[in-house]
Write a protein that holds these residues in place. Sequence first.
Motif, PDB file in Angstrom:
ATOM      1  N   UNK A 103       0.813  -1.216   0.000  1.00  0.00           N
ATOM      2  CA  UNK A 103       0.000   0.000   0.000  1.00  0.00           C
ATOM      3  C   UNK A 103       0.850   1.271   0.000  1.00  0.00           C
ATOM      4  N   UNK A 104       2.108   1.160   0.349  1.00  0.00           N
ATOM      5  CA  UNK A 104       2.996   2.326   0.312  1.00  0.00           C
ATOM      6  C   UNK A 104       3.429   2.674  -1.107  1.00  0.00           C
ATOM      7  N   UNK A 105       3.205   1.774  -2.040  1.00  0.00           N
ATOM      8  CA  UNK A 105       3.580   1.996  -3.433  1.00  0.00           C
ATOM      9  C   UNK A 105       2.499   2.819  -4.126  1.00  0.00           C
ATOM     10  N   UNK A 106       2.890   3.938  -4.735  1.00  0.00           N
ATOM     11  CA  UNK A 106       1.947   4.869  -5.351  1.00  0.00           C
ATOM     12  C   UNK A 106       2.019   4.847  -6.881  1.00  0.00           C
ATOM     13  N   UNK A 107       2.581   3.808  -7.462  1.00  0.00           N
ATOM     14  CA  UNK A 107       2.816   3.780  -8.905  1.00  0.00           C
ATOM     15  C   UNK A 107       1.519   3.909  -9.700  1.00  0.00           C
ATOM     16  N   UNK A 108       0.506   3.138  -9.341  1.00  0.00           N
ATOM     17  CA  UNK A 108      -0.752   3.220 -10.086  1.00  0.00           C
ATOM     18  C   UNK A 108      -1.494   4.519  -9.791  1.00  0.00           C
ATOM     19  N   UNK A 109      -1.318   5.059  -8.592  1.00  0.00           N
ATOM     20  CA  UNK A 109      -1.890   6.375  -8.299  1.00  0.00           C
ATOM     21  C   UNK A 109      -1.247   7.434  -9.186  1.00  0.00           C
ATOM     22  N   UNK A 110       0.057   7.303  -9.421  1.00  0.00           N
ATOM     23  CA  UNK A 110       0.726   8.234 -10.326  1.00  0.00           C
ATOM     24  C   UNK A 110       0.098   8.182 -11.716  1.00  0.00           C
ATOM     25  N   UNK A 111      -0.205   6.980 -12.185  1.00  0.00           N
ATOM     26  CA  UNK A 111      -0.812   6.836 -13.510  1.00  0.00           C
ATOM     27  C   UNK A 111      -2.172   7.524 -13.545  1.00  0.00           C
ATOM     28  N   UNK A 112      -2.994   7.278 -12.532  1.00  0.00           N
ATOM     29  CA  UNK A 112      -4.308   7.920 -12.458  1.00  0.00           C
ATOM     30  C   UNK A 112      -4.166   9.432 -12.373  1.00  0.00           C
ATOM     31  N   UNK A 162      -1.792  11.201 -13.426  1.00  0.00           N
ATOM     32  CA  UNK A 162      -1.230  11.742 -14.661  1.00  0.00           C
ATOM     33  C   UNK A 162      -2.307  12.252 -15.600  1.00  0.00           C
ATOM     34  N   UNK A 163      -3.428  11.552 -15.676  1.00  0.00           N
ATOM     35  CA  UNK A 163      -4.528  12.000 -16.537  1.00  0.00           C
ATOM     36  C   UNK A 163      -5.076  13.329 -16.025  1.00  0.00           C
ATOM     37  N   UNK A 164      -5.278  13.443 -14.721  1.00  0.00           N
ATOM     38  CA  UNK A 164      -5.816  14.665 -14.130  1.00  0.00           C
ATOM     39  C   UNK A 164      -4.885  15.847 -14.363  1.00  0.00           C
ATOM     40  N   UNK A 165      -3.597  15.622 -14.138  1.00  0.00           N
ATOM     41  CA  UNK A 165      -2.625  16.704 -14.295  1.00  0.00           C
ATOM     42  C   UNK A 165      -2.502  17.122 -15.754  1.00  0.00           C
ATOM     43  N   UNK A 166      -2.527  16.162 -16.659  1.00  0.00           N
ATOM     44  CA  UNK A 166      -2.418  16.527 -18.083  1.00  0.00           C
ATOM     45  C   UNK A 166      -3.679  17.221 -18.575  1.00  0.00           C
ATOM     46  N   UNK A 167      -4.826  16.893 -18.011  1.00  0.00           N
ATOM     47  CA  UNK A 167      -6.029  17.662 -18.307  1.00  0.00           C
ATOM     48  C   UNK A 167      -5.832  19.118 -17.892  1.00  0.00           C
ATOM     49  N   UNK A 168      -5.273  19.303 -16.700  1.00  0.00           N
ATOM     50  CA  UNK A 168      -5.048  20.662 -16.199  1.00  0.00           C
ATOM     51  C   UNK A 168      -4.032  21.412 -17.051  1.00  0.00           C
ATOM     52  N   UNK A 169      -3.008  20.717 -17.502  1.00  0.00           N
ATOM     53  CA  UNK A 169      -1.991  21.345 -18.353  1.00  0.00           C
ATOM     54  C   UNK A 169      -2.601  21.765 -19.690  1.00  0.00           C
ATOM     55  N   UNK A 170      -3.396  20.886 -20.297  1.00  0.00           N
ATOM     56  CA  UNK A 170      -4.038  21.216 -21.569  1.00  0.00           C
ATOM     57  C   UNK A 170      -4.978  22.410 -21.397  1.00  0.00           C
ATOM     58  N   UNK A 171      -5.698  22.436 -20.305  1.00  0.00           N
ATOM     59  CA  UNK A 171      -6.584  23.568 -20.034  1.00  0.00           C
ATOM     60  C   UNK A 171      -5.775  24.858 -19.910  1.00  0.00           C
ATOM     61  N   UNK A 172      -4.665  24.783 -19.199  1.00  0.00           N
ATOM     62  CA  UNK A 172      -3.822  25.970 -18.987  1.00  0.00           C
ATOM     63  C   UNK A 172      -3.271  26.501 -20.311  1.00  0.00           C
ATOM     64  N   UNK A 173      -2.790  25.608 -21.163  1.00  0.00           N
ATOM     65  CA  UNK A 173      -2.112  26.037 -22.387  1.00  0.00           C
ATOM     66  C   UNK A 173      -3.063  26.408 -23.505  1.00  0.00           C
ATOM     67  N   UNK A 174      -4.163  25.686 -23.613  1.00  0.00           N
ATOM     68  CA  UNK A 174      -5.045  25.866 -24.759  1.00  0.00           C
ATOM     69  C   UNK A 174      -6.250  26.751 -24.452  1.00  0.00           C
ATOM     70  N   UNK A 175      -6.862  26.478 -23.327  1.00  0.00           N
ATOM     71  CA  UNK A 175      -8.093  27.190 -22.963  1.00  0.00           C
ATOM     72  C   UNK A 175      -7.794  28.425 -22.112  1.00  0.00           C
ATOM     73  N   UNK A 176      -6.772  28.274 -21.243  1.00  0.00           N
ATOM     74  CA  UNK A 176      -6.477  29.355 -20.314  1.00  0.00           C
ATOM     75  C   UNK A 176      -7.320  29.219 -19.070  1.00  0.00           C
ATOM     76  N   UNK A 177      -6.698  29.330 -17.918  1.00  0.00           N
ATOM     77  CA  UNK A 177      -7.408  29.169 -16.638  1.00  0.00           C
ATOM     78  C   UNK A 177      -7.733  30.545 -16.074  1.00  0.00           C
TER      79      UNK A 177
END
Length: 291
Positions: A265-274, A276-291
Amino acid sequence: MRHLIRTDDFTTDEVKTILATAKSYSDGRFDRILQDKIIITLFFENSTRTRSSFEIAAKRLGAEMVHLDVSKSSTKKGETLVDTAMNLDAMGPHAIIVRHENAGVPKILSNHTRASIINAGDGAHAHPTQALLDLYTLTEHFGDVKGKKIAIVGDIKNSRVANSNMELLTRFGAEVVLVGPPQFLPKTPLYTTNNIRDVIDSVDAIMSLRTQTERHSSQNYASLKDYASDFCITTEVLGDRDVILLHPGPVHRNIDICDALLADERCKVLEQVSNGVLVRMAVLKQLIYGI
């Protein structure tokens, strides 16, 4: 359009906004704010997590994705990378996500496009969205990384993930220490050691890295098994310590991290994968749409 080539392309306040936006997406509710936007993926290196993560992130926000199969592109006919990028840009995409084996390629392309260039990894230089998702994963666990001690273990000299994390984590107040064999350690003002046991009792998190054998000019170890005997994160090394474990993937089982800890349970590898989608959504919003 803005580009994301390195983590320091975002200010500290912008990073905080991206983390907050990613958090807001964690409940599964998000608007299709990128509807009618077109994003191209241009991957000259193999990828499972990063490419899929970007594509899912873009589609969740409503964007149209176009994947260029570089094995069948005009670069195989002698067209330069710059000409390829300029031709794609002339078609009117809003972003081009680039991965390349050579450091500096995304930066070069960004000088020739109106579309945002997003670096999905360039050689041993940088992988900014990986560092952002790692920071998000750590802050979700600790609340704040300021004052936390994080050991990056493995082939650091050849790791774009390590480079991006060293900049971002130290900027947010974490103490980063580097652990690896001498030939895998960069010249740096950060604390370095060749033995994980030197720091294991004082760290809050360990970020294990894959050995970047494709970037080695010569063989550094007799075998990966020999490397693992010194630097694999095992149950014996970690014991019952309250330390979380991260890895950018792909994980070499029982070379980077042992099977038992990957199921811990101390391993966060799959949490990192999950995340990653959230963070990349935020990055795309920041760069393309603007926050």
